[in-house]
Design a protein around this motif. Structure first.
Motif, PDB file in Angstrom:
ATOM      1  N   ALA A 172       0.828  -1.202   0.000  1.00 17.89           N
ATOM      2  CA  ALA A 172       0.000   0.000   0.000  1.00 17.89           C
ATOM      3  C   ALA A 172       0.864   1.255   0.000  1.00 17.89           C
ATOM      4  O   ALA A 172       1.945   1.285   0.589  1.00 17.89           O
ATOM      5  CB  ALA A 172      -0.916   0.006   1.222  1.00 17.89           C
ATOM      6  N   SER A 173       0.379   2.283  -0.674  1.00 18.26           N
ATOM      7  CA  SER A 173       1.099   3.551  -0.727  1.00 18.26           C
ATOM      8  C   SER A 173       0.615   4.521   0.331  1.00 18.26           C
ATOM      9  O   SER A 173       1.360   5.405   0.751  1.00 18.26           O
ATOM     10  CB  SER A 173       0.927   4.193  -2.111  1.00 18.26           C
ATOM     11  OG  SER A 173       1.460   3.359  -3.104  1.00 18.26           O
ATOM     12  N   TYR A 174      -0.654   4.366   0.726  1.00 17.83           N
ATOM     13  CA  TYR A 174      -1.180   5.219   1.792  1.00 17.83           C
ATOM     14  C   TYR A 174      -2.386   4.549   2.449  1.00 17.83           C
ATOM     15  O   TYR A 174      -2.929   3.561   1.938  1.00 17.83           O
ATOM     16  CB  TYR A 174      -1.550   6.612   1.281  1.00 17.83           C
ATOM     17  CG  TYR A 174      -2.676   6.661   0.265  1.00 17.83           C
ATOM     18  CD1 TYR A 174      -4.011   6.788   0.667  1.00 17.83           C
ATOM     19  CD2 TYR A 174      -2.406   6.631  -1.104  1.00 17.83           C
ATOM     20  CE1 TYR A 174      -5.036   6.856  -0.263  1.00 17.83           C
ATOM     21  CE2 TYR A 174      -3.419   6.695  -2.039  1.00 17.83           C
ATOM     22  CZ  TYR A 174      -4.734   6.812  -1.613  1.00 17.83           C
ATOM     23  OH  TYR A 174      -5.750   6.871  -2.533  1.00 17.83           O
ATOM     24  N   VAL A 175      -2.765   5.088   3.600  1.00 17.53           N
ATOM     25  CA  VAL A 175      -3.852   4.531   4.407  1.00 17.53           C
ATOM     26  C   VAL A 175      -4.896   5.610   4.668  1.00 17.53           C
ATOM     27  O   VAL A 175      -4.559   6.790   4.835  1.00 17.53           O
ATOM     28  CB  VAL A 175      -3.316   4.002   5.761  1.00 17.53           C
ATOM     29  CG1 VAL A 175      -4.460   3.565   6.681  1.00 17.53           C
ATOM     30  CG2 VAL A 175      -2.350   2.847   5.532  1.00 17.53           C
ATOM     31  N   VAL A 176      -6.156   5.200   4.686  1.00 15.29           N
ATOM     32  CA  VAL A 176      -7.252   6.087   5.079  1.00 15.29           C
ATOM     33  C   VAL A 176      -8.016   5.410   6.215  1.00 15.29           C
ATOM     34  O   VAL A 176      -8.392   4.241   6.094  1.00 15.29           O
ATOM     35  CB  VAL A 176      -8.224   6.372   3.906  1.00 15.29           C
ATOM     36  CG1 VAL A 176      -9.463   7.128   4.403  1.00 15.29           C
ATOM     37  CG2 VAL A 176      -7.521   7.164   2.812  1.00 15.29           C
ATOM     38  N   LEU A 177      -8.204   6.101   7.328  1.00 15.73           N
ATOM     39  CA  LEU A 177      -9.046   5.578   8.406  1.00 15.73           C
ATOM     40  C   LEU A 177     -10.499   5.912   8.109  1.00 15.73           C
ATOM     41  O   LEU A 177     -10.809   6.958   7.538  1.00 15.73           O
ATOM     42  CB  LEU A 177      -8.654   6.205   9.750  1.00 15.73           C
ATOM     43  CG  LEU A 177      -7.346   5.765  10.385  1.00 15.73           C
ATOM     44  CD1 LEU A 177      -7.106   6.548  11.667  1.00 15.73           C
ATOM     45  CD2 LEU A 177      -7.344   4.274  10.671  1.00 15.73           C
TER      46      LEU A 177
END
Length: 230
Positions: A172-177
């Protein structure tokens, strides 16, 4: 009329026969539910039982109410045993999955709104808070969601290591909560802000940044990024 046994009804009034003769759209909500339940009790036929189920929730009536009722709620209704309770839960889950599948071909999850729209059916009827970490590729490609906690923030406050292990594992390149507020109010709580700060710091250290934190409440949503909270 609805206290008559189904076998005593005129053929054209029986739900299955009515559907076969006039089409499934000719059935009312209770009749549709009756087709699935198949049988009632000695005191009330299956249509009457279906009507009772649809009016059981103190606030949310009709088909929408099915999304708010639990296994314990269903089995608390006279005439609904384990099998019928599971059938009703399956109906509610199918409706949510159908709604979600319909949006799939048309959704590009590149904005807080499109992310919220995609996950709304998943969380809007929950009676407890459920926190997810959503993993994305560089081009806004959604990889998967990771359930962090349900019902309490305690676990989620210590969850960054396991979430970022999953992020690295899937590239993954980024995370969203993302999480829900059963109250419908999307204003962030102190726990929401604390959780965001922990994930923001962990993401910076590991190199997989937290891009946003989205709260869904009913038909509303809040984006930390859009509100300038990130």
């Amino acid at each position: 009329m609805t206290n008559l046994r189904i076998s005593d009804m005129a053929e054209q009034s029986k739900p299955c026969e009515k559907a076969l003769q006039y089409g499934i759209k000719s059935l009312g909500d209770a009749e549709l539910l009756a087709v699935i339940l198949r049988s009632g009790t000695k005191d009330a036929n299956v249509i009457r039982l279906a009507e009772e189920i649809l009016s059981f929730h103190p606030v949310h009536k009709g088909l929408t109410g099915l999304n708010y009722l639990t296994y314990e709620d269903f089995t608390g209704i006279h005439g609904v045993g384990k099998v019928k309770a599971v059938q009703l839960l399956a109906v509610a889950e199918l409706s949510r999955r159908i709604a979600r599948e319909r949006t799939k071909p048309y959704v590009t999850m590149d904005t807080p709104l499109t992310i919220a729209d995609y996950f709304r059916e998943e969380v809007r009827y929950l009676q407890k808070e459920r926190v997810y970490a959503l993993l994305f590729t560089t081009g806004n490609g959604f990889i998967r969601d990771v359930l962090i906690s349900e019902g309490t923030m305690t676990k989620s406050l210590t969850a960054p290591p396991e979430v970022f292990r999953e992020a690295i594992r899937y590239g993954a390149s980024y995370v969203v909560l993302l999480h829900n507020h059963p109250s419908g109010c999307v204003d962030p709580s102190r726990s929401d802000i604390a959780l965001t700060k922990r994930f923001l710091k962990a993401g910076e250290l590991i190199g997989v940044p937290l891009l946003d934190h989205i709260i869904i409440g009913g038909s509303e949503y809040l984006s930390f990024r859009e509100r300038g909270l990130l």
